[in-house]
Scaffold this active site. Sequence first.
Site, PDB file in Angstrom:
ATOM      1  CG  ASP A   1      98.031 -27.683 -16.786  1.00 51.12           C
ATOM      2  OD1 ASP A   1      97.645 -27.984 -17.938  1.00 51.12           O
ATOM      3  OD2 ASP A   1      97.368 -26.950 -16.022  1.00 51.12           O
TER       4      ASP A   1
ATOM      5  CG  ASP B   1      85.441 -29.133 -23.893  1.00 51.44           C
ATOM      6  OD1 ASP B   1      86.356 -29.674 -24.553  1.00 51.44           O
ATOM      7  OD2 ASP B   1      85.666 -28.342 -22.952  1.00 51.44           O
TER       8      ASP B   1
ATOM      9  CG  ASP C   1      95.598 -32.073 -18.046  1.00 55.29           C
ATOM     10  OD1 ASP C   1      96.292 -31.891 -17.033  1.00 55.29           O
ATOM     11  OD2 ASP C   1      94.730 -31.270 -18.442  1.00 55.29           O
TER      12      ASP C   1
END
Length: 459
Positions: free
Chosen positions: A74, A159, A76
């Site tokens: 996908d 992160d 983003d």
Amino acid sequence: MIRKLLQKLPFPFGRPARRRTTPLVIPSSQHSLRREEISRNAVSVVERLQQAGYQAFMVGGCVRDLLLDVTPKDFDVATSATPEQVRATFRNARLIGRRFRLAHVYFGREIIEVATFRASHGGDDDASSTDEQSRQSDSGRLLRDNVYGTLEEDAQRRDFTINALYYDVCSGHLHDFANGLHDVRNCQIRLIGIPQQRYQEDPVRMLRAIRFAAKLDFEIEPHTAAPIKSLASLLNDIPAARLFDEILKLLMSGQGADTFELLQQYGLFAPLFPDTANAVSQSPDHYTRLLRQALHNTDERIRQDKPVTPAFLFAALLWPSMQAQLNRQLDRGTPLIPAQQQAAQEALSRQCLRTAIPKRFSLPLREIWDLQPRLERRVGKRADQLLEHPRFRAAYDFLLLREAAGERTNGLGEWWTRYQDASDEQRRKMIRELDAGSDKPARKRRRRRKPRSTADNNP
């Protein structure tokens, strides 16, 4: 090829990664990313947001995967537009999430996820963040994270360094705030910031470190790895539904066997499956073989594009726990069949306290378990009835899995393998052979008395 291209990057790869307040901007001539490799819909979202006056970039896993010459699942987008502004820009957008508010832009079956730049969650002295925007638990876990910020702030609160790469499809420039390309080239998983603090903010980051290490075949950088074992218990505070979703990502993405080894190595398997971990510790050789074989089989099916179901995998993952519960029931004098039913219910109930297994998976899981003793009872018409059961194939595969792990079943798996391919006459012969070899005494047929005639009854 990708490694040769990365070697052209204009910074030394030997130094450790660090945060930057301004990005290293890498022109298109010095990286391998090309907009033609990105979904047309994702490119369209970025272009329309930039035309509307907002900053917008491709970000995260899709950028990382393209650098590694892997096709992203996908795409983003990160933007300076708020979720409400994204919805105002796209009629086909919907807002989702409470803990982390996002916009989904729909193009038929494809969904482009659009996230607003986030800032640090702040603290008690941060007057800009309200309880509605950002909240933390006593342990430091972020309960809500909707404090919007700048591109620079967004990069610093991500992160891992390999996920903090921003690609501008319009200019072709790649923005790197945390030496992410350094770690891509050196195959390392590295947290941005102080590892202990980042894990306390969201303990699931420990699972994500494991998942990326297994998926990408990367090493977890020593400072990132060091606190994991001591903080593993923080996973107990994560909602059970979220942990179930994370387990699916960990074990059903094609690298389940490698992931299991890493979970064991870093002490993260026990918080996810406490009863199974306890049972494995009592009989490590047998149950470890069973779990490894189940995960290896799942990985192989995924590689072959065959369907996989969490029901079968969870049946294997919880089998040691169910067997331990069964032994306790039998020790109490409970008859076998009720003992099996109670053990299955107890094992599932206890596991659902840690991972919320939906009924669409727990019900077929129970059927796979319930069919295991029935596979042993093959006399009469029972064998043919079992063949017609909708869960027969899964139960048969589970039987073979138990045998592959070293469980002795007196050739039960081989018998069922032959029976499925046999003709009707051959099947009847196999059943007669079972009856002949049975230790049970033959049942005496009761002699039916002839009814007396009416004439005999008259005097």
